[in-house]
Write a protein that holds these residues in place. Sequence first.
Motif, PDB file in Angstrom:
ATOM      1  N   SER A 110     -33.967 -40.554  -8.090  1.00 56.74           N
ATOM      2  CA  SER A 110     -33.328 -39.761  -8.925  1.00 56.74           C
ATOM      3  C   SER A 110     -32.887 -40.273 -10.274  1.00 56.74           C
ATOM      4  CB  SER A 110     -31.964 -38.832  -8.277  1.00 56.74           C
ATOM      5  OG  SER A 110     -31.209 -40.051  -7.731  1.00 56.74           O
ATOM      6  N   THR A 111     -32.632 -41.470 -10.276  1.00 57.53           N
ATOM      7  CA  THR A 111     -32.321 -42.395 -11.403  1.00 57.53           C
ATOM      8  C   THR A 111     -33.733 -42.768 -12.384  1.00 57.53           C
ATOM      9  OG1 THR A 111     -30.297 -43.036 -10.249  1.00 57.53           O
ATOM     10  CG2 THR A 111     -30.753 -44.092 -12.406  1.00 57.53           C
ATOM     11  N   ALA A 153     -38.318 -37.005 -23.847  1.00 58.39           N
ATOM     12  CA  ALA A 153     -37.213 -36.320 -24.235  1.00 58.39           C
ATOM     13  C   ALA A 153     -36.383 -37.214 -24.684  1.00 58.39           C
ATOM     14  CB  ALA A 153     -36.792 -35.275 -23.170  1.00 58.39           C
ATOM     15  N   GLU A 154     -35.096 -37.088 -25.613  1.00 59.82           N
ATOM     16  CA  GLU A 154     -34.325 -37.797 -25.905  1.00 59.82           C
ATOM     17  C   GLU A 154     -32.876 -37.775 -24.846  1.00 59.82           C
ATOM     18  OE1 GLU A 154     -32.612 -37.229 -29.705  1.00 59.82           O
ATOM     19  OE2 GLU A 154     -34.377 -37.865 -30.742  1.00 59.82           O
ATOM     20  N   SER A 155     -32.881 -36.378 -24.311  1.00 60.09           N
ATOM     21  CA  SER A 155     -31.973 -36.541 -23.048  1.00 60.09           C
ATOM     22  C   SER A 155     -32.480 -35.800 -22.003  1.00 60.09           C
ATOM     23  CB  SER A 155     -30.804 -35.694 -23.835  1.00 60.09           C
ATOM     24  OG  SER A 155     -30.304 -36.297 -25.151  1.00 60.09           O
ATOM     25  N   PRO A 156     -33.413 -36.311 -21.317  1.00 69.29           N
ATOM     26  CA  PRO A 156     -33.888 -35.526 -20.160  1.00 69.29           C
ATOM     27  C   PRO A 156     -32.733 -35.456 -19.013  1.00 69.29           C
ATOM     28  CG  PRO A 156     -34.580 -37.809 -19.895  1.00 69.29           C
ATOM     29  CD  PRO A 156     -33.741 -37.704 -21.268  1.00 69.29           C
ATOM     30  N   PRO A 158     -18.374 -42.832 -34.372  1.00 69.99           N
ATOM     31  CA  PRO A 158     -18.153 -41.461 -34.592  1.00 69.99           C
ATOM     32  C   PRO A 158     -17.532 -41.117 -33.187  1.00 69.99           C
ATOM     33  CG  PRO A 158     -20.628 -42.068 -34.947  1.00 69.99           C
ATOM     34  CD  PRO A 158     -19.663 -43.432 -34.683  1.00 69.99           C
ATOM     35  N   ALA A 159     -17.231 -39.997 -33.351  1.00 71.57           N
ATOM     36  CA  ALA A 159     -16.199 -39.461 -32.229  1.00 71.57           C
ATOM     37  C   ALA A 159     -17.196 -39.199 -30.875  1.00 71.57           C
ATOM     38  CB  ALA A 159     -15.568 -38.125 -32.610  1.00 71.57           C
ATOM     39  N   ASN A 160     -18.385 -38.762 -31.276  1.00 72.73           N
ATOM     40  CA  ASN A 160     -19.230 -38.560 -30.019  1.00 72.73           C
ATOM     41  C   ASN A 160     -20.151 -39.666 -29.911  1.00 72.73           C
ATOM     42  OD1 ASN A 160     -20.881 -38.678 -32.381  1.00 72.73           O
ATOM     43  ND2 ASN A 160     -22.010 -36.723 -32.228  1.00 72.73           N
ATOM     44  N   ALA A 161     -19.634 -40.634 -29.894  1.00 70.72           N
ATOM     45  CA  ALA A 161     -20.609 -41.964 -29.699  1.00 70.72           C
ATOM     46  C   ALA A 161     -20.821 -41.885 -28.174  1.00 70.72           C
ATOM     47  CB  ALA A 161     -19.830 -43.266 -30.350  1.00 70.72           C
ATOM     48  N   CYS A 162     -19.462 -41.851 -27.471  1.00 69.37           N
ATOM     49  CA  CYS A 162     -19.599 -42.008 -26.019  1.00 69.37           C
ATOM     50  C   CYS A 162     -20.658 -40.958 -25.341  1.00 69.37           C
ATOM     51  CB  CYS A 162     -18.293 -41.944 -25.219  1.00 69.37           C
ATOM     52  SG  CYS A 162     -17.230 -43.408 -25.779  1.00 69.37           S
ATOM     53  N   SER A 163     -20.916 -39.688 -26.016  1.00 65.83           N
ATOM     54  CA  SER A 163     -21.960 -38.874 -25.638  1.00 65.83           C
ATOM     55  C   SER A 163     -23.385 -39.136 -26.154  1.00 65.83           C
ATOM     56  CB  SER A 163     -21.803 -37.403 -26.240  1.00 65.83           C
ATOM     57  OG  SER A 163     -20.461 -36.908 -25.697  1.00 65.83           O
ATOM     58  N   PRO A 211     -24.634 -34.049 -25.961  1.00 70.53           N
ATOM     59  CA  PRO A 211     -24.948 -32.718 -26.168  1.00 70.53           C
ATOM     60  C   PRO A 211     -26.301 -32.247 -26.181  1.00 70.53           C
ATOM     61  CG  PRO A 211     -24.994 -34.096 -28.172  1.00 70.53           C
ATOM     62  CD  PRO A 211     -24.745 -35.102 -26.960  1.00 70.53           C
ATOM     63  N   PRO A 212     -26.526 -31.008 -25.853  1.00 71.49           N
ATOM     64  CA  PRO A 212     -27.765 -30.597 -25.541  1.00 71.49           C
ATOM     65  C   PRO A 212     -28.473 -30.212 -27.019  1.00 71.49           C
ATOM     66  CG  PRO A 212     -26.376 -28.780 -25.398  1.00 71.49           C
ATOM     67  CD  PRO A 212     -25.546 -30.113 -25.485  1.00 71.49           C
ATOM     68  N   LYS A 213     -29.893 -30.480 -27.060  1.00 75.96           N
ATOM     69  CA  LYS A 213     -30.643 -30.242 -28.419  1.00 75.96           C
ATOM     70  C   LYS A 213     -31.668 -28.986 -28.226  1.00 75.96           C
ATOM     71  CE  LYS A 213     -30.725 -34.528 -30.668  1.00 75.96           C
ATOM     72  NZ  LYS A 213     -31.600 -35.492 -31.414  1.00 75.96           N
ATOM     73  N   PRO A 214     -32.021 -28.237 -29.215  1.00 72.61           N
ATOM     74  CA  PRO A 214     -32.832 -27.267 -28.844  1.00 72.61           C
ATOM     75  C   PRO A 214     -34.259 -27.547 -28.080  1.00 72.61           C
ATOM     76  CG  PRO A 214     -32.009 -27.227 -31.204  1.00 72.61           C
ATOM     77  CD  PRO A 214     -31.454 -28.257 -30.481  1.00 72.61           C
ATOM     78  N   ASN A 215     -34.487 -26.866 -27.365  1.00 72.46           N
ATOM     79  CA  ASN A 215     -35.909 -27.154 -26.523  1.00 72.46           C
ATOM     80  C   ASN A 215     -35.892 -28.226 -25.869  1.00 72.46           C
ATOM     81  OD1 ASN A 215     -36.780 -24.790 -28.070  1.00 72.46           O
ATOM     82  ND2 ASN A 215     -37.395 -25.928 -29.690  1.00 72.46           N
ATOM     83  N   GLU A 216     -34.818 -28.915 -25.608  1.00 65.93           N
ATOM     84  CA  GLU A 216     -34.839 -30.186 -24.869  1.00 65.93           C
ATOM     85  C   GLU A 216     -33.441 -30.021 -23.890  1.00 65.93           C
ATOM     86  OE1 GLU A 216     -34.431 -33.771 -26.638  1.00 65.93           O
ATOM     87  OE2 GLU A 216     -36.209 -33.768 -27.643  1.00 65.93           O
ATOM     88  N   PRO A 217     -33.834 -30.264 -22.732  1.00 65.64           N
ATOM     89  CA  PRO A 217     -32.646 -30.300 -21.825  1.00 65.64           C
ATOM     90  C   PRO A 217     -31.566 -31.282 -22.007  1.00 65.64           C
ATOM     91  CG  PRO A 217     -34.562 -31.419 -20.654  1.00 65.64           C
ATOM     92  CD  PRO A 217     -34.967 -30.953 -22.059  1.00 65.64           C
ATOM     93  N   ALA A 218     -30.494 -31.103 -21.484  1.00 62.42           N
ATOM     94  CA  ALA A 218     -29.289 -31.893 -21.711  1.00 62.42           C
ATOM     95  C   ALA A 218     -28.944 -32.586 -20.319  1.00 62.42           C
ATOM     96  CB  ALA A 218     -28.298 -31.165 -22.298  1.00 62.42           C
ATOM     97  N   GLY A 219     -28.568 -33.738 -20.302  1.00 65.30           N
ATOM     98  CA  GLY A 219     -28.046 -34.157 -19.142  1.00 65.30           C
ATOM     99  C   GLY A 219     -27.846 -35.702 -18.958  1.00 65.30           C
ATOM    100  N   ARG A 220     -28.944 -36.463 -19.046  1.00 66.73           N
ATOM    101  CA  ARG A 220     -28.943 -37.796 -18.684  1.00 66.73           C
ATOM    102  C   ARG A 220     -28.210 -38.850 -19.465  1.00 66.73           C
ATOM    103  NH1 ARG A 220     -32.282 -41.399 -15.305  1.00 66.73           N
ATOM    104  NH2 ARG A 220     -31.943 -43.442 -15.753  1.00 66.73           N
ATOM    105  N   PRO A 221     -26.972 -39.171 -19.234  1.00 64.07           N
ATOM    106  CA  PRO A 221     -26.333 -40.287 -20.223  1.00 64.07           C
ATOM    107  C   PRO A 221     -27.077 -41.447 -20.205  1.00 64.07           C
ATOM    108  CG  PRO A 221     -25.422 -40.232 -17.960  1.00 64.07           C
ATOM    109  CD  PRO A 221     -26.285 -39.130 -17.871  1.00 64.07           C
ATOM    110  N   VAL A 222     -26.584 -42.224 -21.000  1.00 63.45           N
ATOM    111  CA  VAL A 222     -27.093 -43.824 -21.353  1.00 63.45           C
ATOM    112  C   VAL A 222     -26.643 -44.788 -20.340  1.00 63.45           C
ATOM    113  CG1 VAL A 222     -27.164 -45.570 -22.861  1.00 63.45           C
ATOM    114  CG2 VAL A 222     -27.533 -43.400 -23.740  1.00 63.45           C
ATOM    115  N   ASP A 223     -27.516 -45.578 -19.820  1.00 65.17           N
ATOM    116  CA  ASP A 223     -27.350 -46.348 -18.656  1.00 65.17           C
ATOM    117  C   ASP A 223     -26.668 -47.721 -19.591  1.00 65.17           C
ATOM    118  OD1 ASP A 223     -28.646 -45.040 -16.670  1.00 65.17           O
ATOM    119  OD2 ASP A 223     -30.483 -46.110 -17.162  1.00 65.17           O
ATOM    120  N   PRO A 224     -25.407 -48.214 -18.732  1.00 64.00           N
ATOM    121  CA  PRO A 224     -24.723 -49.248 -19.096  1.00 64.00           C
ATOM    122  C   PRO A 224     -25.332 -50.670 -19.219  1.00 64.00           C
ATOM    123  CG  PRO A 224     -23.909 -48.762 -17.010  1.00 64.00           C
ATOM    124  CD  PRO A 224     -25.101 -47.918 -17.304  1.00 64.00           C
ATOM    125  N   ASP A 225     -25.007 -51.597 -19.739  1.00 63.10           N
ATOM    126  CA  ASP A 225     -25.761 -52.900 -19.738  1.00 63.10           C
ATOM    127  C   ASP A 225     -25.101 -53.715 -18.460  1.00 63.10           C
ATOM    128  OD1 ASP A 225     -23.353 -54.073 -20.474  1.00 63.10           O
ATOM    129  OD2 ASP A 225     -24.072 -55.116 -22.483  1.00 63.10           O
TER     130      ASP A 225
END
Lengths: 893, 349
Positions: A661-662, A708-711, B110-115, B123-137
């Motif tokens: 899932s990841t 996608a940028e945010s899948p 930026p204020a939304n840097a953590c997003s 934040p969701p974008k048009p025509n793209e699903p929103a969801g996965r955050p960035v993985d940390p180091d």
Amino acid sequence: MFRRSVAILLAILLLPVGIVPRRVSAQPPTPDTATPPARRPPELVEFVEAPYPEAERASGRSAAVVLSITIAADGSVEDASVVESAGPAFDEAALAAARRFRFSPAIVDGVPTRSRIQYRYDFVLRVEAPTTAELAGVVRNGDSRQPIEGVRVTLDDGRATTTDAEGRFEFTEVTPGAHTFTIEGERLTTSSLEETLVAGERLEASYSVFLEAPPAEGELTDDIEIVVQAPPVRTESVSTQVTAEDARRVAGTGGEVLLVVQNLPGVARQAAGSGALVVWGASPEDTNVYIDGVRVPRLYHDGGLRSVVASDFIRSVELVPGGYGATYGRGLGGLVVVGTRDADANAGVHGSVGFDLYDASASLRFRTRRDDAAEARGDTYGAFGARIGYVGNLLAATVSSDIEDYFPLPNYIDAQARVGVVLRPGETVDATVLVSSDRISRNVQSPDPSRSTRETRDLLFHRTYLRYRRDLGDGSVAQAVLFAGTDAQGLESDFGTIRTSLNVDSVSFGLRASYRSRVASWLTLEGGLDAEAVYARVTREGALSAPPREGDIRVFGQPPPDQIASDRYNTTTIGVAPYVEADLALAADRLHVVAGLRVDPYARSQDRANPGATNLPTGLFRQDIMAEPRIAVRYAPSERFATNLAFGSYRQAPRATDLSSTFGNPRLPTSRAYHGVLGFNIRPTTAFGLELTTFLTQSYDIAMRSRAESPLATQALLPTGRGRAYGAQLLARLDQTEASRFYGWVSYSLVKSERRDAPGAGWRPFDYDQRHVLTALGGVRLPLDFDVGMRARLATGYPRTEVVDAYYDARRDLYQPIFGQHNQLRIPIFFQLDLRVSKTFDIGETELELSLDLQNITNRRNAEELIYDERYTERGKISGLPFIPVLGLRWSL
Amino acid sequence: MSRSLFALALVLFVGCTPEFDYDVSRVDGPRVLAVRAVPPEVGPNGQTTLIALYVDESGTLTEGPLDFTLCTARKPLAELGPVARACLDPASSSQVRFGQGVLAATATVPANACSLFGPSPPPPKPNEPAGRPVDPDLTSGFYQPALVFDQENGEPSLAPIRINCGLGAVSQPVALEWNRRSRRNANPIIDSLTIVREEGEVVVPIDGTGTPPMLTQGETITLRVSYADCPLAGEDVCGDAICGNDETLADCPADCTAPVLGCGGAESYIAYDSDFGAIVARRESMRVAWYGTRGDFAEARTGRASEALEPYSDNTLFAPTESGELVIWVVLRDDRGGTAFRGYRFTVP
């Protein structure tokens, strides 16, 4: 066949001419008449058949001769003359016969009286009614297609014969109807066959048989065969076969039999140190490997130097690049089917030991025979083998420690054991254990802790299976394999502080059962079940792109990203696939249509389908079903030419590691593929053949990285990929015969394999696309048991993505590459020339073989990979194996 | 086959790699060697100053044609580099310029840097699903991409800013523990560079602050860069001016009263181990990059692994064989994006 026709007394003209001018009956006289009648015409009581004149046989015409016959008072023929002639020959024959007629005399007023009648004698040339049939055939080696001399063929009427030098036998004057006959001979399992003969007809057939292992006192050559079949039409399809004896002699393989597969058409050249098998442009993971019907994770050990099963344990291997039948599935690419050695034909113990630069090996096999047993009933047999590779340890111990910087050192072990019993002739049951272990490790130290690297790859797998086989004697075969196995695959890598870990521990169970029956002389049916259940436990940690997957744009040696994640989950996959296949032999066996259908239901459960830190449901169950039709047609108007056509539908479940899932997508569907094959086979002589095969494969729903940028959290991979591969392969081959000491072949493959990562994206070369592969190899036996072989290979390099620029990453203190177009650059062309010389010594009842394999004798520095300087301003190459002599020794009992 | 023959055969078995001419340590033109953020870790809306070490063969440059930008483009998963390709284009609409033609500039995260680049849902974008955050180091860190463009050649340098975003989706106890124990990173500090000779160590003055030491032509010397000796995890001592992970304002106000100071060496820190779902204590490794206008270094990079306790790193310098001045730079980095650098000058008579 012509026979003289009986001239039927059409009419004895009952009107005696002159003396008795009345019609007379042609009926025989009524014996013991109490009172003789007052008047009665003469009657023919003894007919003599006139032979059809030889002079007229060629004409074949019908004829009629009208005779005037004078009958004496005692019923004898007093005179005969021709009234209406049909020609001198017919006239003469009719007169001669008529003069030997006997009549009952004519009765006039109760007194036997001399009389005269007219008699018409008809001649009709007709075909003799058939009463017997003939059976003839040719017995061939099912693998080499060579005729076998000395095979005893026994007919059920008690007659027996032996095949001649061309493998032919014949029975004449056989009673029409169903007959059973047996074929038996040295190294040949007695087989009982049935044919139905029609009166007056001659049945000619070709029978393929498979030889068993050689007897103890026989030559040390064995019956291992490499079969490359495309498509896998079961009967006389386009195929290439190599005996183990020839395979062992191929230069550059170090005497490893199965490595010869890499030199066959349709197979890409392996990169040095890689054991990946790329067939018809398919991903190595898409080509399944089966040993006795049991799927194993790989064919070769790491490094590609050895196979996971010792050569002495193997009977045959069949490589089907595509378009295979319904028996197998669960793969988008090719198929490798390895058959292990059957029980020895004779009782005894045999074995061998050997070693060379890479490893040491030993094998032992036996067969015992009960003195009191009838036939082979109760015989036990077994085989054991083991091999240990030491090239990695030797390198580490004898060469400088920085050897591991760029070259992973393989260490491998494999072992096999089998024990079986012959329940009765043609019926065996045995248990087998296969174990294989690979470990590659390297540890590169650097004064900079962020540049110290350590990498370890392990794969330990075992398979235990129980195999039952019964040859029913009439061509019907029932067999079943029940197996269990474990795989432990591990990757541990530290690039500085960046850790990558991927471990998959799986347990698998399965059953493969089939029954094949020759329903009629023109129809063979096979039905079966291919069931497999795999439970896998996956733990993974590291960057999303580590380890890299197909399609990733990267360069060799590039540090992995330092953004890390982790996941652990369990999956269970179950597939129970029934299948049926019909082989229709039409047009006097010249046309074969093999039609099959495989129904592949598929169920999968997973205990963690969402990232663990979320509150989403964790479990997942998926299932689907798909019918996979397969068909192959082969038309062989003569033994010199054949053409074949095949088409099939295939599917493949996602890999367990892709279901994270990841890191992946737990909802990935099965991938699909379609194969189409068209081939031609020309064999001008029994020793020389030419094969041309063209193919096209299309793959769908291949897992690719999300663009996608945010899948979504569980959609790092998406089933958006498509693949296609097409091309042709040509094989010209000269087999070794009694008359020729030479053997060899030239193979050329033209393959274009492409991928499309997502809808709307362009097609790009597949990471394993190797456009041209040309291989020429051959050998010759010399006097004094010397043997010399050579091999030359020329191959296009794999595609790579060019680095067009770079930028400095000040946080990590390294340069990051900027890439050009995907896979538009290629590793330079590969060329290598190898030579092998061996000498065999007979030592008592044993044999010692010394071999020297001179690999890359031109010492050409072939590029195996592209590498850049630290700033990506200069590109170089990592060259593969330089000139390397491999001295080998093998002692056989 | 004898052992020597085996060795010969095995040596031949090994593949060969090319020798490249490029020397990453040699400074022969204008070049960004490092970018230091002060402070090295800030939260959304926080300010940090990026300072570039820009040098050429004459020494450290005090003026430079550098442009500073923040990039707001997220990196697609299919791109394996550290930033989106759009971030490398100075004309991209994703760039937010905060410095032009300078060597240092102050950025506001930026204020939304953590997003965009952290553990919060994007934040969701048009025509793209929103969801996965960035993985940390590995240090549980997240980074706002910042770029430094050299106006003269257009070459970008990536100088990401560590942003304090927390851990994202973790259990409440873990989040609480993180909030209680985590400390923002501090930049390392180069205490000294010394020449290590048998007769003793000689401290090399920072370029421009003293008389450059003299080296003989072709001399081989050992250089040692030293930094602070930081306490190990679990060995915090109240009163050492370092607020350790296990110290709090309540039990050690002397160390943990704002502004909280860090340690200028290999700091101990806490990170979240996602595999086990727990907070773990770690220690930074220290990396040293060596640059010079002349002469050669035995190693371009040295350092200390996290388990190594020595607060210094050595390298060997082969002095040039011709007379003249030699400038070297030492860049010290920790695992969490902290950076320190110094320039030193030598004379070769």
